[in-house]
Design an enzyme around this catalytic site. Sequence first.
Site, short mmCIF file in Angstrom:
data_model
loop_
_atom_site.label_atom_id
_atom_site.label_comp_id
_atom_site.label_asym_id
_atom_site.label_seq_id
_atom_site.Cartn_x
_atom_site.Cartn_y
_atom_site.Cartn_z
N LYS A 35 0.86 -1.19 0.00
CA LYS A 35 0.00 0.00 0.00
C LYS A 35 0.89 1.23 0.00
O LYS A 35 2.04 1.17 0.44
CB LYS A 35 -0.87 0.02 1.27
CG LYS A 35 -2.08 0.92 1.16
CD LYS A 35 -3.24 0.25 0.46
CE LYS A 35 -4.39 1.21 0.22
NZ LYS A 35 -5.57 0.57 -0.33
N ASP B 121 -7.01 4.51 -4.48
CA ASP B 121 -7.67 4.39 -3.18
C ASP B 121 -8.28 5.77 -2.91
O ASP B 121 -8.50 6.53 -3.87
CB ASP B 121 -6.65 3.99 -2.09
CG ASP B 121 -7.32 3.60 -0.76
OD1 ASP B 121 -7.82 2.48 -0.65
OD2 ASP B 121 -7.35 4.44 0.16
N SER C 117 -8.54 -5.61 -10.43
CA SER C 117 -7.21 -5.11 -10.81
C SER C 117 -6.34 -6.26 -11.32
O SER C 117 -5.60 -6.11 -12.30
CB SER C 117 -6.53 -4.45 -9.61
OG SER C 117 -6.96 -3.12 -9.46
P1 NDP Z 1 -12.84 8.06 -2.70
O1 NDP Z 1 -11.77 9.03 -2.51
O2 NDP Z 1 -13.42 7.85 -4.05
O3 NDP Z 1 -14.06 8.39 -1.70
C1 NDP Z 1 -13.87 8.44 -0.33
C2 NDP Z 1 -15.18 8.85 0.31
O4 NDP Z 1 -15.07 8.71 1.72
C3 NDP Z 1 -15.52 10.32 0.03
O5 NDP Z 1 -16.91 10.47 0.01
C4 NDP Z 1 -14.91 11.01 1.25
O6 NDP Z 1 -15.47 12.26 1.56
C5 NDP Z 1 -15.25 10.01 2.33
N1 NDP Z 1 -14.33 10.17 3.45
C6 NDP Z 1 -12.98 10.11 3.42
N2 NDP Z 1 -12.47 10.37 4.62
C7 NDP Z 1 -13.55 10.59 5.43
C8 NDP Z 1 -13.69 10.88 6.81
N3 NDP Z 1 -12.63 11.00 7.59
N4 NDP Z 1 -14.95 11.02 7.29
C9 NDP Z 1 -16.04 10.89 6.49
N5 NDP Z 1 -15.95 10.60 5.18
C10 NDP Z 1 -14.73 10.45 4.67
O7 NDP Z 1 -12.30 6.68 -2.10
P2 NDP Z 1 -12.82 5.21 -2.37
O8 NDP Z 1 -14.29 5.20 -2.54
O9 NDP Z 1 -11.97 4.61 -3.41
O10 NDP Z 1 -12.42 4.49 -0.99
C11 NDP Z 1 -13.32 4.42 0.11
C12 NDP Z 1 -12.88 3.31 1.04
O11 NDP Z 1 -12.86 2.07 0.33
C13 NDP Z 1 -11.48 3.46 1.62
O12 NDP Z 1 -11.46 2.91 2.92
C14 NDP Z 1 -10.63 2.60 0.70
O13 NDP Z 1 -9.44 2.15 1.34
C15 NDP Z 1 -11.58 1.45 0.46
N6 NDP Z 1 -11.33 0.65 -0.73
C16 NDP Z 1 -11.30 1.22 -1.97
C17 NDP Z 1 -11.08 0.44 -3.09
C18 NDP Z 1 -11.16 0.99 -4.47
O14 NDP Z 1 -11.12 0.20 -5.42
N7 NDP Z 1 -11.30 2.29 -4.67
C19 NDP Z 1 -10.77 -1.00 -2.96
C20 NDP Z 1 -10.91 -1.50 -1.62
C21 NDP Z 1 -11.15 -0.70 -0.56
P3 NDP Z 1 -14.64 13.60 1.28
O15 NDP Z 1 -14.62 13.76 -0.20
O16 NDP Z 1 -15.39 14.66 2.01
O17 NDP Z 1 -13.25 13.39 1.86
#
Ligand code: NDP
Length: 487
Positions: free
Chosen positions: A168, A208, A419
Site C-alpha cells: 500500500k 484508493d 485489478s
Molecule cells: P474516494 O476518494 O473515491 O471516496 C472516499 C469517500 O469517503 C468520500 O466520500 C470522502 O469524503 C469520504 N471520506 C474520506 N475520509 C472521510 C472521513 N474521515 N470522514 C467521512 N468521510 C470520509 O475513495 P474510495 O471510494 O476509493 O475508498 C473508500 C474506502 O474504500 C477506503 O477505505 C478505501 O481504502 C476502500 N477501498 C477502496 C477500493 C477501491 O477500489 N477504490 C478498494 C478496496 C477498498 P470527502 O470527499 O469529504 O473526503
Amino acid sequence: MGFVGKFLICCVHFAVRGWDFAVWASTIKGSNGKEMQRKGKIVHPIAEKAYEDVLRRNPAEPEFHQAMEEFLGSIGPVLEKHPEYYDHALLERLVEPERQIIFRVPWIDDAGKCVVNRGYRVEFNSALGPYKGGLRFHHTVNRNIIKFLGFEQIFKNALTGQGIGGGKGGSDFDPHGKSDNEVMRFCQAFMAELYRHIGQFTDVPAGDIGVGGREIGYLFGQYKRLTNRFEAGVLTGKGLGWGGSLARTEATGYGTVMFANSMLARRGESMDGQTVAISGSGNVAIYAAEYAQKLGAKVVTVSDSSGWVFDEDGIDVALLKQVKEVDRARISVYAQRKSGAVFTAGARPWSVPVTVALPCATQNELDDTDALALIRGGVKCVAEGANMPSTPAAIEHFQNAGVLFAPGKAANAGGVATSALEMEQNASRCRWSFDETAAKLERIMKDIHDGCAATAAEYGEDGNYVMGANILGFTRVADAMIAQGFI
Ligand code: NDP
C-alpha cells in the site's frame, strides 16, 4: 523443531498462562483522537507474543495495532490445530513489512510556490505474488495508516486466489481544492521517486481514497516518460482506452454488494427489498449504491466528510455521479438538487433504521454507538466496502446481536480482484467485455464468501466471517512463506 520441542513449548505455555487463550482488555487512542475500548479479546499465546512485539516495535501506530489485533485475535484456532505454524518465525516475519519506502515529494503549486509532501510505499508481503495495493492521497496519511492498509491487503489479496502479494502507498497530499494542473504536477513528482520501486513483476499500485482515474493517468504518464516503456501492467485502474479493464471502476462497490447478497442468501434472503444505509460518496459508495439498487434494494443514505444525506425515495445514482464524479462538489449539493433529500452537517448516517449497512468511506467511521443504533433500527447485515470502517467494539456488538458481518478484507476484495483481471488482460494483450469481466468478479466474490464461510465453520465458528477471512487468508500466505524458506 521436533515433536519433543513443540511439546516442551506447550508445557511452558500451560504452566505460565494456561493452555487456553489469554484474555486481556486494553484501550487505545485512534489517530482521530477517539478512545477505542477493547474488552475480552481472546488471543492465542503465540499470537499474543507477536502482538506484544508489534506494540513494542511500532509505537504510536494505533490503526496498525488495531488491524493486527483483529487479525492475531482471529487466528488462535488455526495455530492450535496446526502447530507447524509456530515454527519458521512465521508470525514474526508476517507482521514486519518486507520493505518500507518514505520519500520527499516537492512540487510547484499554481502560485509558483514549492510545496513539500511526504510519499510512502510499504511493500508488505510478496509470498503470493508482486506487491499489490492502492495509493491513498489524503491529509491524514502517515506511516501508521499505510501499514495498517498494507497489512490488511496481504490477506485480502490472498483471499482472491489470484497470485498477488500485499502492499500500500500514498501521500499526505490532498487533491481536494487543487487544480488539475496541481494534481498533475504532484503526481509527476510522486512518481519521480516511486518509479524506482515498482514494476509489473515487482509492485503494482492502484487507486484508493483521493486517487481515481485522473491521478492514475498522470502517474502512468510519468512512469512511461521516466522508463521509456509502455508497461501497462505497472498500474491498475487505467483508462479504458489505454490498458484499463471494463468493470474495474464498478468492482469494489459491486463486489461488496455481491458479498452481502451471498451472506443474506445463507439465511434465505437477498438484497431485494432491503433498505440500505451507505456512507461515503466516492468510488466504492457510488457503485455499491448502484448495484444494491440493481438488485432491488433501496439505498437511503450517502455521506462525505462534511455530513450525510437522507433520501427517503432512494438515492438517485445518476445525480450522485454528476455531483461527485463530474462536478467534484460536496454531498450537500445532492440535497440542494433533489427534492425531498435532507442534508445533515457534521454527522454520520447510522441513525436511520435500515436492514443493511455498507460503510464505504474510511477507517473507524462506525463506532459502538453507531452499531447499537443500527441494531436498534433492525440491521441484519453489515458488509464493509471501506477498509476497517468498524471499530472493534462495533464489530463485537454486531456479532453478539447475530448481525451478519463481513470484514473489508473479504467484502471489498472485488476491487483488487478486478485489478488482477486487468493485469491478466494487459499480459495477454486482450480485452474482455464488461459482462465477461463482471461475471469473473461475481465468481471470485462468491468463492471468497464460500471460502470464508466454510473456514469459519471448520473452526467451529459458523457465521464468523472475520475469523473465516483471517484464517483462510493466513493459511494461504503462511504455506507459501514456509515453502519459500527464511526470507
Ligand atoms: P474516494 O476518494 O473515491 O471516496 C472516499 C469517500 O469517503 C468520500 O466520500 C470522502 O469524503 C469520504 N471520506 C474520506 N475520509 C472521510 C472521513 N474521515 N470522514 C467521512 N468521510 C470520509 O475513495 P474510495 O471510494 O476509493 O475508498 C473508500 C474506502 O474504500 C477506503 O477505505 C478505501 O481504502 C476502500 N477501498 C477502496 C477500493 C477501491 O477500489 N477504490 C478498494 C478496496 C477498498 P470527502 O470527499 O469529504 O473526503
